[in-house]
Design a protein around this motif. Structure first.
Motif, PDB file in Angstrom:
ATOM      1  N   UNK A  19       0.597  -1.247  -0.170  1.00 48.16           N
ATOM      2  CA  UNK A  19      -0.183   0.039  -0.412  1.00 48.16           C
ATOM      3  C   UNK A  19       0.802   1.022   0.283  1.00 48.16           C
ATOM      4  N   UNK A  20       1.691   1.238   0.961  1.00 48.83           N
ATOM      5  CA  UNK A  20       3.129   2.773   0.751  1.00 48.83           C
ATOM      6  C   UNK A  20       3.761   2.627  -0.424  1.00 48.83           C
ATOM      7  N   UNK A  21       4.046   1.500  -0.912  1.00 51.04           N
ATOM      8  CA  UNK A  21       4.762   1.709  -2.456  1.00 51.04           C
ATOM      9  C   UNK A  21       3.448   2.092  -3.457  1.00 51.04           C
ATOM     10  N   UNK A  22       2.255   1.133  -3.127  1.00 48.74           N
ATOM     11  CA  UNK A  22       1.136   2.302  -4.594  1.00 48.74           C
ATOM     12  C   UNK A  22       1.289   3.735  -4.235  1.00 48.74           C
ATOM     13  N   UNK A  23       1.094   4.332  -2.801  1.00 49.26           N
ATOM     14  CA  UNK A  23       1.135   5.370  -2.609  1.00 49.26           C
ATOM     15  C   UNK A  23       2.116   6.491  -2.983  1.00 49.26           C
ATOM     16  N   UNK A  24       3.258   5.938  -2.930  1.00 51.43           N
ATOM     17  CA  UNK A  24       4.119   6.839  -3.660  1.00 51.43           C
ATOM     18  C   UNK A  24       4.440   6.853  -4.773  1.00 51.43           C
ATOM     19  N   UNK A  25       3.574   5.376  -5.453  1.00 51.60           N
ATOM     20  CA  UNK A  25       3.999   5.224  -7.576  1.00 51.60           C
ATOM     21  C   UNK A  25       4.663   4.294  -7.884  1.00 51.60           C
ATOM     22  N   UNK A  26       5.362   3.716  -6.704  1.00 52.71           N
ATOM     23  CA  UNK A  26       6.824   3.191  -7.653  1.00 52.71           C
ATOM     24  C   UNK A  26       5.612   1.583  -8.364  1.00 52.71           C
ATOM     25  N   UNK A  27       6.632   1.474  -9.036  1.00 53.50           N
ATOM     26  CA  UNK A  27       6.347   0.759 -10.873  1.00 53.50           C
ATOM     27  C   UNK A  27       5.441   1.463 -11.297  1.00 53.50           C
ATOM     28  N   UNK A  28       4.654   2.609 -11.179  1.00 53.22           N
ATOM     29  CA  UNK A  28       3.323   3.379 -11.866  1.00 53.22           C
ATOM     30  C   UNK A  28       4.105   4.633 -12.792  1.00 53.22           C
ATOM     31  N   UNK A  29       3.091   4.511 -14.472  1.00 55.59           N
ATOM     32  CA  UNK A  29       4.112   4.359 -15.060  1.00 55.59           C
ATOM     33  C   UNK A  29       2.366   5.535 -15.828  1.00 55.59           C
ATOM     34  N   UNK A  30       2.800   6.373 -16.586  1.00 58.89           N
ATOM     35  CA  UNK A  30       1.530   6.891 -18.119  1.00 58.89           C
ATOM     36  C   UNK A  30       2.023   7.262 -19.156  1.00 58.89           C
ATOM     37  N   UNK A  31       1.912   6.286 -19.919  1.00 57.42           N
ATOM     38  CA  UNK A  31       1.809   6.307 -21.385  1.00 57.42           C
ATOM     39  C   UNK A  31       1.921   7.322 -21.780  1.00 57.42           C
ATOM     40  N   UNK A  32       2.917   8.233 -23.299  1.00 59.05           N
ATOM     41  CA  UNK A  32       2.599   9.234 -23.713  1.00 59.05           C
ATOM     42  C   UNK A  32       1.396   9.373 -24.561  1.00 59.05           C
ATOM     43  N   UNK A  33       0.713   7.959 -25.028  1.00 56.86           N
ATOM     44  CA  UNK A  33      -0.441   7.967 -25.615  1.00 56.86           C
ATOM     45  C   UNK A  33      -1.461   7.879 -24.768  1.00 56.86           C
ATOM     46  N   UNK A  34      -1.502   7.855 -23.967  1.00 53.35           N
ATOM     47  CA  UNK A  34      -2.493   8.358 -22.525  1.00 53.35           C
ATOM     48  C   UNK A  34      -2.324   9.270 -22.337  1.00 53.35           C
ATOM     49  N   UNK A  35      -1.557  10.092 -21.923  1.00 51.87           N
ATOM     50  CA  UNK A  35      -1.796  11.609 -22.052  1.00 51.87           C
ATOM     51  C   UNK A  35      -1.817  12.574 -23.259  1.00 51.87           C
ATOM     52  N   UNK A  36      -1.622  12.012 -24.470  1.00 52.66           N
ATOM     53  CA  UNK A  36      -2.329  12.626 -25.376  1.00 52.66           C
ATOM     54  C   UNK A  36      -3.772  12.019 -25.548  1.00 52.66           C
ATOM     55  N   UNK A  37      -4.703  10.786 -25.116  1.00 52.01           N
ATOM     56  CA  UNK A  37      -5.597  10.818 -25.227  1.00 52.01           C
ATOM     57  C   UNK A  37      -6.137  11.873 -24.405  1.00 52.01           C
ATOM     58  N   UNK A  38      -5.683  12.475 -22.888  1.00 52.33           N
ATOM     59  CA  UNK A  38      -6.146  12.902 -21.857  1.00 52.33           C
ATOM     60  C   UNK A  38      -6.060  14.180 -21.974  1.00 52.33           C
ATOM     61  N   UNK A  39      -5.301  14.915 -23.824  1.00 51.73           N
ATOM     62  CA  UNK A  39      -5.145  16.071 -24.288  1.00 51.73           C
ATOM     63  C   UNK A  39      -6.280  16.442 -24.901  1.00 51.73           C
ATOM     64  N   UNK A  40      -6.379  15.226 -25.411  1.00 57.47           N
ATOM     65  CA  UNK A  40      -7.631  15.864 -26.609  1.00 57.47           C
ATOM     66  C   UNK A  40      -9.135  16.120 -26.329  1.00 57.47           C
ATOM     67  N   UNK A  41      -8.975  15.472 -25.301  1.00 58.67           N
ATOM     68  CA  UNK A  41     -10.389  15.262 -24.321  1.00 58.67           C
ATOM     69  C   UNK A  41     -10.603  16.122 -23.739  1.00 58.67           C
ATOM     70  N   UNK A  42      -9.475  16.773 -23.526  1.00 54.99           N
ATOM     71  CA  UNK A  42      -9.724  17.913 -22.514  1.00 54.99           C
ATOM     72  C   UNK A  42     -10.548  19.072 -23.149  1.00 54.99           C
ATOM     73  N   UNK A  43      -8.663  19.426 -24.323  1.00 53.76           N
ATOM     74  CA  UNK A  43      -8.650  20.063 -25.724  1.00 53.76           C
ATOM     75  C   UNK A  43     -10.724  20.156 -26.187  1.00 53.76           C
ATOM     76  N   UNK A  44     -11.372  18.753 -26.493  1.00 55.63           N
ATOM     77  CA  UNK A  44     -12.861  18.701 -26.919  1.00 55.63           C
ATOM     78  C   UNK A  44     -13.537  19.481 -25.415  1.00 55.63           C
ATOM     79  N   UNK A  45     -13.550  19.296 -24.828  1.00 56.89           N
ATOM     80  CA  UNK A  45     -14.468  19.598 -23.308  1.00 56.89           C
ATOM     81  C   UNK A  45     -14.440  21.094 -23.421  1.00 56.89           C
TER      82      UNK A  45
END
Length: 91
Positions: A19-45
């Motif tokens: 639980x501690x490692x999860x809260x710290x973000x250990x092993x957690x990654x966000x791909x550029x594709x996920x970021x780009x998709x979210x940016x596109x959604x934010x721009x549409x909104x």
């Protein structure tokens, strides 16, 4: 990682390393594709406001909106994608 090691060796029985490692973000990654998709959604909104404000658009507001969606994403990558998208939209 030293901080994780110190907390893991405190001797408390209730401490859960996973639980501690999860809260710290250990092993957690966000791909550029996920970021780009979210940016596109934010721009549409927010497209009408962006087109109305043009280069006076509050980029900090867009960054904050995306930070809520992907709190562990690299801010440099998010900013670069937002800047590219603004350039494509506004010219």
């Amino acid at each position: 990682m030293r901080l994780c090691y110190v907390f893991a060796n405190t001797g408390t029985e209730n401490f859960k390393t996973s639980e501690f490692e999860e809260a710290c973000g250990v092993g957690f990654e966000v791909s550029e594709e996920e970021i780009e998709q979210s940016v596109n959604e934010a721009f549409e909104e927010n497209k009408s406001a962006i087109l109305e404000q043009r280069y006076k658009t509050n980029v900090g507001g867009l960054l904050a909106h995306l930070r809520k969606r992907h709190s562990r994403a690299d801010p440099k990558i998010v900013k670069a994608i937002i800047d590219t998208k603004l350039s494509e939209l506004l010219g």
